[in-house]
Design an enzyme around this catalytic site. Structure first.
Site, PDB file in Angstrom:
ATOM      1  N   LYS A  62      40.879  40.272  59.360  1.00 54.97           N
ATOM      2  CA  LYS A  62      39.731  39.414  59.705  1.00 54.97           C
ATOM      3  C   LYS A  62      38.442  40.202  59.519  1.00 54.97           C
ATOM      4  O   LYS A  62      37.714  40.503  60.477  1.00 54.97           O
ATOM      5  CB  LYS A  62      39.887  38.903  61.141  1.00 54.97           C
ATOM      6  N   ARG A 122      45.928  42.158  65.923  1.00 57.22           N
ATOM      7  CA  ARG A 122      45.341  41.866  64.607  1.00 57.22           C
ATOM      8  C   ARG A 122      43.993  42.570  64.461  1.00 57.22           C
ATOM      9  O   ARG A 122      43.654  43.051  63.366  1.00 57.22           O
ATOM     10  CB  ARG A 122      45.207  40.355  64.429  1.00 57.22           C
ATOM     11  N   GLU A 137      45.356  29.571  51.589  1.00 55.41           N
ATOM     12  CA  GLU A 137      44.814  29.052  52.856  1.00 55.41           C
ATOM     13  C   GLU A 137      43.398  28.556  52.591  1.00 55.41           C
ATOM     14  O   GLU A 137      42.911  28.614  51.466  1.00 55.41           O
ATOM     15  CB  GLU A 137      44.833  30.136  53.925  1.00 55.41           C
TER      16      GLU A 137
HETATM   17  N1  PLP Z   1      42.757  31.877  58.228  1.00 55.36           N
HETATM   18  C1  PLP Z   1      41.474  32.230  58.305  1.00 55.36           C
HETATM   19  C2  PLP Z   1      40.786  32.652  57.061  1.00 55.36           C
HETATM   20  C3  PLP Z   1      40.815  32.192  59.540  1.00 55.36           C
HETATM   21  O1  PLP Z   1      39.520  32.519  59.632  1.00 55.36           O
HETATM   22  C4  PLP Z   1      41.516  31.780  60.690  1.00 55.36           C
HETATM   23  C5  PLP Z   1      40.880  31.776  61.993  1.00 55.36           C
HETATM   24  O2  PLP Z   1      41.047  32.674  62.785  1.00 55.36           O
HETATM   25  C6  PLP Z   1      42.863  31.423  60.555  1.00 55.36           C
HETATM   26  C7  PLP Z   1      43.438  31.479  59.316  1.00 55.36           C
HETATM   27  C8  PLP Z   1      43.652  30.997  61.739  1.00 55.36           C
HETATM   28  O3  PLP Z   1      44.064  32.072  62.519  1.00 55.36           O
HETATM   29  P1  PLP Z   1      44.352  31.918  64.055  1.00 55.36           P
HETATM   30  O4  PLP Z   1      45.409  30.864  64.178  1.00 55.36           O
HETATM   31  O5  PLP Z   1      44.864  33.240  64.465  1.00 55.36           O
HETATM   32  O6  PLP Z   1      43.096  31.529  64.701  1.00 55.36           O
HETATM   33  C1  COI Z   2      39.004  30.951  64.272  1.00 53.72           C
HETATM   34  O1  COI Z   2      39.695  29.933  64.161  1.00 53.72           O
HETATM   35  O2  COI Z   2      39.000  31.620  65.320  1.00 53.72           O
HETATM   36  C2  COI Z   2      38.165  31.431  63.200  1.00 53.72           C
HETATM   37  O3  COI Z   2      37.780  32.569  63.215  1.00 53.72           O
HETATM   38  C3  COI Z   2      37.803  30.523  62.121  1.00 53.72           C
HETATM   39  C4  COI Z   2      36.338  30.530  61.857  1.00 53.72           C
HETATM   40  C5  COI Z   2      36.142  29.885  60.552  1.00 53.72           C
HETATM   41  C6  COI Z   2      35.584  29.837  62.944  1.00 53.72           C
END
Ligand code: PLP
Ligand code: COI
Length: 339
Positions: free
Chosen positions: A184, A82, A220
């Site tokens: 991200k 990612r 989300e």
């Molecule tokens: N959506 C957003 C906007 C986020 O910042 C995060 C955090 O990483 C997620 C979703 C969840 O992603 P992940 O499960 O890969 O941490």
């Molecule tokens: C994560 O879950 O890793 C994120 O980047 C979310 C952030 C809002 C702390």
């Protein structure tokens, strides 16, 4: 090992400076080998691309202590991939995916005394990030970049741990149609700051964003994907090209289908469907699964759980996912990477 003397069970989701961080530099078209350093300060040009045009992206994953005392990470290869996708979209140089994982593991190892013990509910949060570091004044990508990884011990993202939170449907957007919502990029989070402060001031823990084009479909929150459960016990989660492809959500979909025999739908979810769901949760590395007790959409309120408990389907998902992360349940091959 000589564990730090921290109050592990009462950590918040905050920054604690640890001993070492990883730093690699991209110059003249290539990455150097990178080093682990005690120096936590970043020195860059006053005109660096990140400072002028927000050319930066990041990742988030965790290291856990398992029940039998091993230290592991969860699917770091997906964070590497990612991050590479984020870099390509922001015209930044990709950091080799295999080296990304190796550098994450090396940074955890260098800070092993900060990995919270098993059973404390805390974890070591790993934050890889990259930014344009040389001067840019016309609108264009930088030529030089820095890739860094910091780690910090953290507790629950939302105060109260797994106590259901109250969230609102937002009028503002975190991403544009055909924009950068699916990577991200730091800029997505800058977009959300005004709105999260406003949400907190209004008594909500988070904002639920709708699709930026029509404002009809659930997307989300600012920092997590969303999952719902229907009366029939089906797991439903939004599908959209402007949300971040959460590794937690993708893992939960597999856990539901393959381990728990739960039917899963990944599809557009109209906001009028909120009344049809019986459970709702926010999922992500930081959020794990945080149950949502109430969603407020202006004059409408949707209540999902009575009292202060996570619903039964989300509880099963939570127990299975965290069971895998903490070594109590065998995970699919390749999901758990030992340090
Ligand atoms: N959506 C957003 C906007 C986020 O910042 C995060 C955090 O990483 C997620 C979703 C969840 O992603 P992940 O499960 O890969 O941490
Ligand atoms: C994560 O879950 O890793 C994120 O980047 C979310 C952030 C809002 C702390």
């Amino acid at each position: 090992m000589n564990k730090k003397n921290l109050d592990w069970s009462n950590l918040s989701f905050g920054y604690t400076k640890t001993d070492k961080r990883f730093v690699a530099n991209f110059k003249d078209g290539k990455w150097d080998d990178g080093v682990l350093t005690e120096d936590d300060k970043v020195v860059i040009s006053e005109c660096a691309g990140v400072l002028q045009y927000a050319q930066t992206c990041f990742e988030g994953l965790k290291a856990y202590t398992t029940q039998d005392g091993r230290i592991v990470t969860f699917r770091p290869d997906l964070n590497a991939k990612r991050m590479a996708d984020s870099c390509r979209r922001l015209v930044m140089p990709v950091y080799d995916e295999k080296k990304f994982v190796e550098a994450c593991l090396a940074t955890v190892k260098a800070n092993i005394d900060y990995v919270p013990p098993y059973g404390t509910g805390a974890a070591l949060y790993i934050r890889p990030y990259m930014f344009g570091s040389d001067p840019v004044i016309g609108v264009k990508p930088a030529n030089e970049y820095q890739f860094r990884i910091l780690v910090t011990p953290v507790g629950p993202y939302f105060k109260g741990g797994v106590k259901p939170i109250s969230v609102r449907i937002s009028d503002k957007d975190r991403a544009a149609p055909n924009g950068t919502g699916d990577i991200k990029a730091g800029l997505n989070y800058a977009m959300s700051l005004y709105n999260i402060v406003d949400a907190h001031n209004c008594g909500f823990a988070e904002n639920i964003y709708l699709d930026p084009k029509t404002h009809q479909y659930i997307e989300e929150t600012g920092g997590a994907n969303i999952i719902f459960v229907t009366k029939e016990g089906k797991l439903v989660t939004p599908k959209s090209n402007s949300i971040l492809p959460s590794i937690t959500r993708r893992s939960l979909v597999e856990v539901a289908r393959d381990y728990l025999n739960i039917e899963v739908e990944e599809r557009q979810i109209h906001k009028d469907e909120l009344k049809d769901f019986v459970e709702c949760g926010l999922c992500g590395t930081a959020a794990v699964i945080s149950p949502v007790g109430k969603i407020t959409d202006h004059d409408k309120e949707y209540v999902f759980s009575n009292g202060d408990k996570m619903g039964p389907v989300l509880t099963k998902l939570y127990d299975t996912l965290t069971g895998m992360q903490m070594g109590r349940i065998e995970a699919p091959k390749g999901w758990i990477v030992e340090i």
